[in-house]
Design a protein around this motif. Structure first.
Motif, PDB file in Angstrom:
ATOM      1  N   THR A  35       0.857  -1.188   0.000  1.00  0.00           N
ATOM      2  CA  THR A  35       0.000   0.000   0.000  1.00  0.00           C
ATOM      3  C   THR A  35       0.888   1.231   0.000  1.00  0.00           C
ATOM      4  OG1 THR A  35      -1.933   1.085   1.004  1.00  0.00           O
ATOM      5  CG2 THR A  35      -0.236   0.305   2.515  1.00  0.00           C
ATOM      6  N   ASN A  36       0.258   2.381  -0.039  1.00  0.00           N
ATOM      7  CA  ASN A  36       0.956   3.645   0.115  1.00  0.00           C
ATOM      8  C   ASN A  36       0.249   4.440   1.198  1.00  0.00           C
ATOM      9  OD1 ASN A  36       1.742   6.542  -0.356  1.00  0.00           O
ATOM     10  ND2 ASN A  36       2.962   5.561  -1.957  1.00  0.00           N
ATOM     11  N   ARG A  37       1.028   4.856   2.178  1.00  0.00           N
ATOM     12  CA  ARG A  37       0.453   5.541   3.339  1.00  0.00           C
ATOM     13  C   ARG A  37      -0.351   6.772   2.946  1.00  0.00           C
ATOM     14  NH1 ARG A  37       1.961   5.172   8.637  1.00  0.00           N
ATOM     15  NH2 ARG A  37       4.008   4.241   8.240  1.00  0.00           N
ATOM     16  N   ASP A  38      -0.004   7.393   1.814  1.00  0.00           N
ATOM     17  CA  ASP A  38      -0.624   8.659   1.424  1.00  0.00           C
ATOM     18  C   ASP A  38      -1.704   8.503   0.360  1.00  0.00           C
ATOM     19  OD1 ASP A  38       1.230   9.969   3.115  1.00  0.00           O
ATOM     20  OD2 ASP A  38       2.726   9.951   1.512  1.00  0.00           O
ATOM     21  N   ALA A  39      -2.161   7.288   0.099  1.00  0.00           N
ATOM     22  CA  ALA A  39      -3.112   7.046  -0.993  1.00  0.00           C
ATOM     23  C   ALA A  39      -4.357   7.918  -0.848  1.00  0.00           C
ATOM     24  CB  ALA A  39      -3.504   5.574  -1.035  1.00  0.00           C
ATOM     25  N   ALA A  40      -4.715   8.585  -1.951  1.00  0.00           N
ATOM     26  CA  ALA A  40      -5.884   9.456  -2.009  1.00  0.00           C
ATOM     27  C   ALA A  40      -6.441   9.384  -3.424  1.00  0.00           C
ATOM     28  CB  ALA A  40      -5.487  10.899  -1.662  1.00  0.00           C
ATOM     29  N   PRO A  41      -7.673   9.823  -3.646  1.00  0.00           N
ATOM     30  CA  PRO A  41      -8.273   9.741  -4.984  1.00  0.00           C
ATOM     31  C   PRO A  41      -7.442  10.407  -6.074  1.00  0.00           C
ATOM     32  CG  PRO A  41      -9.957  10.237  -3.367  1.00  0.00           C
ATOM     33  CD  PRO A  41      -8.649  10.298  -2.634  1.00  0.00           C
ATOM     34  N   THR A  42      -6.655  11.419  -5.723  1.00  0.00           N
ATOM     35  CA  THR A  42      -5.844  12.107  -6.732  1.00  0.00           C
ATOM     36  C   THR A  42      -4.726  11.230  -7.286  1.00  0.00           C
ATOM     37  OG1 THR A  42      -4.533  13.049  -4.918  1.00  0.00           O
ATOM     38  CG2 THR A  42      -6.300  14.406  -5.825  1.00  0.00           C
ATOM     39  N   HIS A  43      -4.472  10.090  -6.675  1.00  0.00           N
ATOM     40  CA  HIS A  43      -3.417   9.192  -7.135  1.00  0.00           C
ATOM     41  C   HIS A  43      -3.938   8.119  -8.082  1.00  0.00           C
ATOM     42  CE1 HIS A  43      -1.638  10.538  -3.139  1.00  0.00           C
ATOM     43  NE2 HIS A  43      -0.794  10.985  -4.039  1.00  0.00           N
ATOM     44  N   PHE A  44      -5.150   8.288  -8.583  1.00  0.00           N
ATOM     45  CA  PHE A  44      -5.753   7.279  -9.444  1.00  0.00           C
ATOM     46  C   PHE A  44      -6.273   7.912 -10.723  1.00  0.00           C
ATOM     47  CE2 PHE A  44      -5.766   5.658  -5.205  1.00  0.00           C
ATOM     48  CZ  PHE A  44      -5.491   4.301  -5.350  1.00  0.00           C
ATOM     49  N   LEU A  45      -6.160   7.151 -11.815  1.00  0.00           N
ATOM     50  CA  LEU A  45      -6.624   7.597 -13.125  1.00  0.00           C
ATOM     51  C   LEU A  45      -7.886   6.841 -13.502  1.00  0.00           C
ATOM     52  CD1 LEU A  45      -3.232   7.472 -15.068  1.00  0.00           C
ATOM     53  CD2 LEU A  45      -4.135   9.311 -13.659  1.00  0.00           C
ATOM     54  N   SER A  46      -8.851   7.574 -14.031  1.00  0.00           N
ATOM     55  CA  SER A  46     -10.094   6.972 -14.484  1.00  0.00           C
ATOM     56  C   SER A  46     -10.818   8.019 -15.318  1.00  0.00           C
ATOM     57  CB  SER A  46     -10.969   6.568 -13.283  1.00  0.00           C
ATOM     58  OG  SER A  46     -12.256   6.164 -13.709  1.00  0.00           O
ATOM     59  N   GLU A  47     -11.644   7.564 -16.227  1.00  0.00           N
ATOM     60  CA  GLU A  47     -12.448   8.539 -16.959  1.00  0.00           C
ATOM     61  C   GLU A  47     -13.474   9.206 -16.037  1.00  0.00           C
ATOM     62  OE1 GLU A  47     -13.965   7.225 -20.686  1.00  0.00           O
ATOM     63  OE2 GLU A  47     -11.954   7.005 -21.545  1.00  0.00           O
ATOM     64  N   ALA A  51       6.289  -8.117   9.378  1.00  0.00           N
ATOM     65  CA  ALA A  51       7.236  -7.004   9.490  1.00  0.00           C
ATOM     66  C   ALA A  51       7.260  -6.228   8.176  1.00  0.00           C
ATOM     67  CB  ALA A  51       8.623  -7.528   9.825  1.00  0.00           C
ATOM     68  N   TRP A  52       7.301  -4.898   8.287  1.00  0.00           N
ATOM     69  CA  TRP A  52       7.267  -4.056   7.086  1.00  0.00           C
ATOM     70  C   TRP A  52       8.139  -2.831   7.297  1.00  0.00           C
ATOM     71  CZ3 TRP A  52       5.410   0.863   8.100  1.00  0.00           C
ATOM     72  CH2 TRP A  52       4.650   1.012   9.260  1.00  0.00           C
ATOM     73  N   HIS A  53       8.427  -2.148   6.206  1.00  0.00           N
ATOM     74  CA  HIS A  53       9.190  -0.904   6.294  1.00  0.00           C
ATOM     75  C   HIS A  53       8.670   0.077   5.254  1.00  0.00           C
ATOM     76  CE1 HIS A  53      11.222  -3.370   3.229  1.00  0.00           C
ATOM     77  NE2 HIS A  53      11.541  -2.223   2.637  1.00  0.00           N
ATOM     78  N   GLU A  54       8.945   1.341   5.489  1.00  0.00           N
ATOM     79  CA  GLU A  54       8.507   2.397   4.580  1.00  0.00           C
ATOM     80  C   GLU A  54       9.693   2.912   3.772  1.00  0.00           C
ATOM     81  OE1 GLU A  54       6.375   6.831   4.664  1.00  0.00           O
ATOM     82  OE2 GLU A  54       6.244   5.492   6.407  1.00  0.00           O
ATOM     83  N   LYS A  55       9.517   2.935   2.457  1.00  0.00           N
ATOM     84  CA  LYS A  55      10.496   3.576   1.595  1.00  0.00           C
ATOM     85  C   LYS A  55      10.037   5.004   1.340  1.00  0.00           C
ATOM     86  CE  LYS A  55      12.520  -0.434  -0.685  1.00  0.00           C
ATOM     87  NZ  LYS A  55      12.887  -1.063  -1.983  1.00  0.00           N
ATOM     88  N   HIS A  56      10.638   5.673   0.375  1.00  0.00           N
ATOM     89  CA  HIS A  56      10.291   7.068   0.159  1.00  0.00           C
ATOM     90  C   HIS A  56       8.878   7.206  -0.399  1.00  0.00           C
ATOM     91  CE1 HIS A  56      11.048   5.997  -3.950  1.00  0.00           C
ATOM     92  NE2 HIS A  56      10.940   7.225  -4.390  1.00  0.00           N
ATOM     93  N   LYS A  57       8.305   8.362  -0.169  1.00  0.00           N
ATOM     94  CA  LYS A  57       6.985   8.739  -0.692  1.00  0.00           C
ATOM     95  C   LYS A  57       5.872   7.790  -0.251  1.00  0.00           C
ATOM     96  CE  LYS A  57       8.937  11.239  -4.597  1.00  0.00           C
ATOM     97  NZ  LYS A  57       8.917  11.499  -6.062  1.00  0.00           N
ATOM     98  N   GLY A  58       5.954   7.345   1.012  1.00  0.00           N
ATOM     99  CA  GLY A  58       4.844   6.596   1.606  1.00  0.00           C
ATOM    100  C   GLY A  58       4.713   5.152   1.205  1.00  0.00           C
ATOM    101  N   GLY A  79       3.721   2.777  -6.803  1.00  0.00           N
ATOM    102  CA  GLY A  79       4.068   3.014  -5.405  1.00  0.00           C
ATOM    103  C   GLY A  79       3.087   2.451  -4.397  1.00  0.00           C
ATOM    104  N   GLY A  80       2.363   1.369  -4.738  1.00  0.00           N
ATOM    105  CA  GLY A  80       1.454   0.739  -3.793  1.00  0.00           C
ATOM    106  C   GLY A  80       0.001   1.136  -3.940  1.00  0.00           C
ATOM    107  N   TYR A  81      -0.273   2.067  -4.823  1.00  0.00           N
ATOM    108  CA  TYR A  81      -1.640   2.572  -4.961  1.00  0.00           C
ATOM    109  C   TYR A  81      -2.591   1.535  -5.564  1.00  0.00           C
ATOM    110  CZ  TYR A  81       0.665   7.021  -4.082  1.00  0.00           C
ATOM    111  OH  TYR A  81       1.414   8.031  -3.532  1.00  0.00           O
ATOM    112  N   ASN A  82      -2.098   0.727  -6.507  1.00  0.00           N
ATOM    113  CA  ASN A  82      -2.978  -0.259  -7.116  1.00  0.00           C
ATOM    114  C   ASN A  82      -3.363  -1.363  -6.139  1.00  0.00           C
ATOM    115  OD1 ASN A  82      -3.412   0.463 -10.053  1.00  0.00           O
ATOM    116  ND2 ASN A  82      -1.192   0.686  -9.872  1.00  0.00           N
ATOM    117  N   PHE A  83      -2.437  -1.730  -5.253  1.00  0.00           N
ATOM    118  CA  PHE A  83      -2.820  -2.676  -4.208  1.00  0.00           C
ATOM    119  C   PHE A  83      -3.870  -2.057  -3.284  1.00  0.00           C
ATOM    120  CE2 PHE A  83       1.146  -5.256  -4.914  1.00  0.00           C
ATOM    121  CZ  PHE A  83       0.480  -6.435  -5.183  1.00  0.00           C
ATOM    122  N   GLN A  84      -3.716  -0.779  -2.956  1.00  0.00           N
ATOM    123  CA  GLN A  84      -4.722  -0.167  -2.086  1.00  0.00           C
ATOM    124  C   GLN A  84      -6.090  -0.161  -2.751  1.00  0.00           C
ATOM    125  OE1 GLN A  84      -4.444   0.573   1.146  1.00  0.00           O
ATOM    126  NE2 GLN A  84      -6.656   0.910   1.069  1.00  0.00           N
TER     127      GLN A  84
END
Length: 428
Positions: free
Chosen positions: A53-65, A92-99, A403-408
């Motif tokens: 996932t991405n910690r910062d996931a929001a609707p603006t990170h997705f493309l759709s018509e 166990a998990w870790h955070e890389k850059h940009k969430g 960056g994890g958005y599609n899994f979210q």
């Protein structure tokens, strides 16, 4: 004929997650997948560690018509909600850059978590098992299922069907457009499919000077005009733009910057690359000119500094000076006209280059396009045309950034659907 409350077609991220939630809500759930191995796309994701996932996931990170379609599902099940599940399973998990959140050990930790969730819900899984036909029953009653599926293991019925079959990306692991074809067969509109999050390629004659740079990487700013389908009513929408690492390949460009912009790129459209986002090269070259005894090539390397690898710096200068007779790499900087230095510097800060294509579905991380969101409920992911039929995850026209958005989106759409599923009504 065996019967279930819900049949989920597709044992990937969205399908397994939805099945586990529905099963734990007390529904009788069957998951069917044609592939031999479960959730292979999860297994190979994130370099084998799954950017789940991405910690910062929001609707603006997705493309759709329909850019607002994902809003409801994303609000209903957030990255923090999924992270709580991961923590509950002691992964166990870790955070890389940009969430971006990754497993410490292996992507298999996420797969095993999803299978345990399904086991907790008493979910039945048929795998490998192909689905040959999905037949809605227009005369369904409380005692007759709304859907009959013809499978490798015979017919099976259900009150509800969830299609979670993904797209065409990475065909070597069994990816198909089954879900989109099924949707179209049942009357749904389909936004044309195309590879996304994919390396871009260039015509051999265009790319010949750069072939030897394969493996060179650097941070750049890359941009391209916003496609009309995503701009909506904003006819003068700002270009899509990302500052990320770029990687030269034998056939073109890759790396996070290119994967990101590829989702917005349309054939025939140019990309603009700023090789030094933090440096005004024209100004640096002119400032270095006064009293200098350096050759242009030396001044050029110093202006770029550590921002651009020297192999790329000199190759790029050679290609530019070949097109500009007034400039020579060995020319004295002091004798070079300001207007030529302006042209050279501005071109490197806004290098326009047009891809000839992409590496296609074989290298694409996701498939853009899919079931048109106009035919689905944003709250439940249920079809507006066929009651009881749901579409979740990548099969829908919702595509996340790298960056994890599609899994979210898989988790959020799967949860929205699972919460809306109902037990089969008891016969009167």
């Amino acid at each position: 004929m065996q019967r279930f409350d819900v049949i989920v077609i597709g044992a990937g991220a969205a399908g397994l997650f939805c099945a586990g939630v529905a099963g734990q809500r007390g529904l009788r759930v069957l998951v069917i997948d044609h592939a031999t191995r479960v959730a292979e796309k999860i297994r190979i994701s994130g370099g084998g560690r799954c950017n789940f996932t991405n910690r910062d996931a929001a609707p603006t990170h997705f493309l759709s018509e329909n850019p607002h379609f994902a809003r409801s599902a994303l609000a209903g099940y957030t990255p923090q909600d999924f992270l709580a599940l991961v923590d509950r399973h002691r992964i166990a998990w870790h955070e890389k850059h940009k969430g971006q959140l990754f497993c410490d050990r292996s992507a298999d930790d996420i797969i095993q978590m999803l299978l345990r969730e399904c086991e907790a819900g008493g979910v039945t899984r048929w795998q490998p098992c192909g689905v040959h036909e999905v037949r809605p029953n227009p005369c369904a009653t409380d005692s007759a299922p709304r859907f009959e599926l013809i499978t490798d293991r015979g017919p099976v019925g259900a009150h509800q069907v969830v299609v979670a079959t993904g797209g065409l990306s990475i065909p070597k692991i069994g990816a198909t457009d089954f879900g989109q074809r099924l949707a179209a067969h049942l009357g749904h509109r389909i936004v044309p499919l195309r590879p996304a999050l994919v390396p871009l390629t260039f015509a051999p004659d265009t790319w010949a000077p750069f072939v030897a740079l394969a493996g060179v990487s650097l941070e750049v700013e890359v941009s391209t005009p916003m496609p009309e389908a995503y701009a909506g009513k904003r006819r003068k929408a700002a270009p899509a733009s990302f500052v990320e690492d770029l990687l030269f390949t034998h056939r073109g460009l890759s790396g996070p910057a290119i994967l990101q912009i590829s989702s917005f790129w349309t054939p025939g459209q140019a990309l603009t690359l700023n090789l030094t986002p933090q440096r005004d090269l024209a100004a640096l070259l002119k400032d270095a000119k006064n009293g200098s005894r350096k050759q242009l090539a030396t001044a050029w390397s110093q202006a770029l500094g550590d921002a651009v690898p020297q192999r790329l710096a000199q190759t790029w200068l050679s290609t530019r000076t070949a097109d500009m007779p007034a400039l020579r790499p060995d020319a004295p900087l002091a004798e070079t006209r300001d207007r030529d230095l302006d042209t050279l510097g501005h071109t490197a800060n806004a290098w326009s280059i047009t891809p000839s294509g992409s590496e296609g579905y074989a290298k694409a991380e996701v498939t853009a396009g899919g079931v048109d969101t106009r035919d689905l409920s944003s709250q439940t992911l249920e079809s507006r045309l066929v009651p009881g039929l749901h579409f979740i995850g990548e099969v829908v026209d919702v595509t996340g950034w790298l960056g994890g958005y599609n899994f979210q989106w898989a988790w959020s759409s799967g949860m929205a659907c699972a919460r809306a599923l109902e037990p089969t009504p008891a016969p009167h």
